[in-house]
Design a protein around this motif. Structure first.
Motif, PDB file in Angstrom:
ATOM      1  N   GLY A   1       0.828  -1.199   0.000  1.00  0.00           N
ATOM      2  CA  GLY A   1       0.000   0.000   0.000  1.00  0.00           C
ATOM      3  C   GLY A   1       0.860   1.246   0.000  1.00  0.00           C
ATOM      4  O   GLY A   1       2.072   1.200   0.159  1.00  0.00           O
ATOM      5  N   SER A   2       0.214   2.382  -0.176  1.00  0.00           N
ATOM      6  CA  SER A   2       0.945   3.645  -0.273  1.00  0.00           C
ATOM      7  C   SER A   2       1.124   4.282   1.101  1.00  0.00           C
ATOM      8  O   SER A   2       0.391   3.993   2.036  1.00  0.00           O
ATOM      9  CB  SER A   2       0.210   4.608  -1.203  1.00  0.00           C
ATOM     10  OG  SER A   2      -1.057   4.903  -0.656  1.00  0.00           O
ATOM     11  N   ALA A   3       2.112   5.153   1.182  1.00  0.00           N
ATOM     12  CA  ALA A   3       2.412   5.840   2.442  1.00  0.00           C
ATOM     13  C   ALA A   3       2.871   7.254   2.130  1.00  0.00           C
ATOM     14  O   ALA A   3       3.399   7.531   1.058  1.00  0.00           O
ATOM     15  CB  ALA A   3       3.501   5.092   3.204  1.00  0.00           C
ATOM     16  N   SER A   4       2.656   8.159   3.096  1.00  0.00           N
ATOM     17  CA  SER A   4       3.136   9.527   2.930  1.00  0.00           C
ATOM     18  C   SER A   4       3.403  10.145   4.298  1.00  0.00           C
ATOM     19  O   SER A   4       2.797   9.768   5.291  1.00  0.00           O
ATOM     20  CB  SER A   4       2.118  10.380   2.171  1.00  0.00           C
ATOM     21  OG  SER A   4       0.964  10.557   2.958  1.00  0.00           O
ATOM     22  N   VAL A   5       4.341  11.083   4.308  1.00  0.00           N
ATOM     23  CA  VAL A   5       4.688  11.854   5.508  1.00  0.00           C
ATOM     24  C   VAL A   5       4.756  13.309   5.089  1.00  0.00           C
ATOM     25  O   VAL A   5       5.400  13.639   4.088  1.00  0.00           O
ATOM     26  CB  VAL A   5       6.041  11.414   6.106  1.00  0.00           C
ATOM     27  CG1 VAL A   5       6.415  12.274   7.286  1.00  0.00           C
ATOM     28  CG2 VAL A   5       6.019   9.954   6.500  1.00  0.00           C
ATOM     29  N   GLN A   6       4.104  14.185   5.857  1.00  0.00           N
ATOM     30  CA  GLN A   6       4.127  15.606   5.517  1.00  0.00           C
ATOM     31  C   GLN A   6       3.982  16.446   6.782  1.00  0.00           C
ATOM     32  O   GLN A   6       3.382  16.010   7.749  1.00  0.00           O
ATOM     33  CB  GLN A   6       3.020  15.946   4.525  1.00  0.00           C
ATOM     34  CG  GLN A   6       1.648  15.758   5.067  1.00  0.00           C
ATOM     35  CD  GLN A   6       0.765  14.975   4.116  1.00  0.00           C
ATOM     36  OE1 GLN A   6       1.226  14.533   3.089  1.00  0.00           O
ATOM     37  NE2 GLN A   6      -0.475  14.813   4.467  1.00  0.00           N
ATOM     38  N   PRO A   7       4.529  17.658   6.741  1.00  0.00           N
ATOM     39  CA  PRO A   7       4.352  18.557   7.875  1.00  0.00           C
ATOM     40  C   PRO A   7       2.929  19.099   7.920  1.00  0.00           C
ATOM     41  O   PRO A   7       2.267  19.232   6.895  1.00  0.00           O
ATOM     42  CB  PRO A   7       5.358  19.679   7.628  1.00  0.00           C
ATOM     43  CG  PRO A   7       5.661  19.615   6.179  1.00  0.00           C
ATOM     44  CD  PRO A   7       5.422  18.221   5.724  1.00  0.00           C
ATOM     45  N   VAL A   8       2.466  19.403   9.111  1.00  0.00           N
ATOM     46  CA  VAL A   8       1.124  19.957   9.309  1.00  0.00           C
ATOM     47  C   VAL A   8       1.280  21.430   9.661  1.00  0.00           C
ATOM     48  O   VAL A   8       1.945  21.782  10.635  1.00  0.00           O
ATOM     49  CB  VAL A   8       0.382  19.224  10.441  1.00  0.00           C
ATOM     50  CG1 VAL A   8      -0.962  19.863  10.712  1.00  0.00           C
ATOM     51  CG2 VAL A   8       0.217  17.754  10.094  1.00  0.00           C
ATOM     52  N   GLY A   9       0.675  22.284   8.871  1.00  0.00           N
ATOM     53  CA  GLY A   9       0.742  23.721   9.136  1.00  0.00           C
ATOM     54  C   GLY A   9       2.102  24.298   8.793  1.00  0.00           C
ATOM     55  O   GLY A   9       2.892  23.723   8.059  1.00  0.00           O
ATOM     56  N   ALA A  10       2.345  25.460   9.357  1.00  0.00           N
ATOM     57  CA  ALA A  10       3.622  26.143   9.140  1.00  0.00           C
ATOM     58  C   ALA A  10       4.679  25.548  10.056  1.00  0.00           C
ATOM     59  O   ALA A  10       4.557  25.599  11.277  1.00  0.00           O
ATOM     60  CB  ALA A  10       3.468  27.631   9.417  1.00  0.00           C
TER      61      ALA A  10
END
Length: 154
Positions: free
Chosen positions: A90-99
């Motif tokens: 399956g797919s995965a992602s990591v990202q910052p939240v907000g500033a």
């Protein structure tokens, strides 16, 4: 003589119900096993998402150097590596939240999501199960290499 024969027939017919119920029991067992396997896969995805978000936030806070872009890239890579260690499909992602800023006393939050395909029976196409997690850290106010003063310790 006829009474004895009638009693034998009744005794012999009493076990027929077990043969009719056996396919139903097998069906319930197989269905329960599939539901358990799906729940286990969703739990593994949640654990992987928690590990990825936590590792991304920790890497951002502990990154050496004052450049924001390098810290953000390193944290996304670290979060993805943490999730790939669970070897889930399956797919995965990591990202910052907000500033997200690399400054003293700044709180940074990262979100990791992990998708796990559902067990499809009879060729059905169902949407995947999505597990997500957030982790938050505070940049150390006494960290070496960052400019400015620490205002959170006052």
């Amino acid at each position: 003589m006829r009474r004895v024969a009638a009693r034998r027939i009744r005794r012999d017919a009493s076990g027929v119900v077990g043969a009719e119920v056996l396919p139903f029991v097998i069906l319930v067992f197989v269905g329960g096993t599939l539901v358990f396997a799906q729940a286990w896969a969703a739990l593994d995805a949640k654990i992987a998402a928690v590990a990825g978000a936590r590792e991304a936030a920790r890497t951002f806070v502990e990154h050496r150097g004052p450049r924001f872009g390098d810290a953000a890239d390193a944290s996304v890579v670290a979060g993805m590596q943490a999730m790939s260690g669970y070897r889930l499909s399956g797919s995965a992602s990591v990202q910052p939240v907000g500033a997200v800023r690399l400054r003293r006393c700044e709180r940074v939050t990262f979100e990791a999501t992990r998708e796990v395909p559902r067990l499809a029976l009879l060729g059905g196409r169902w949407s995947p199960v999505t597990a997500s997690a957030r982790a938050s850290e505070i940049v150390d106010p006494f960290r070496h290499g960052l400019s400015g003063r620490a205002l959170c310790g006052q």
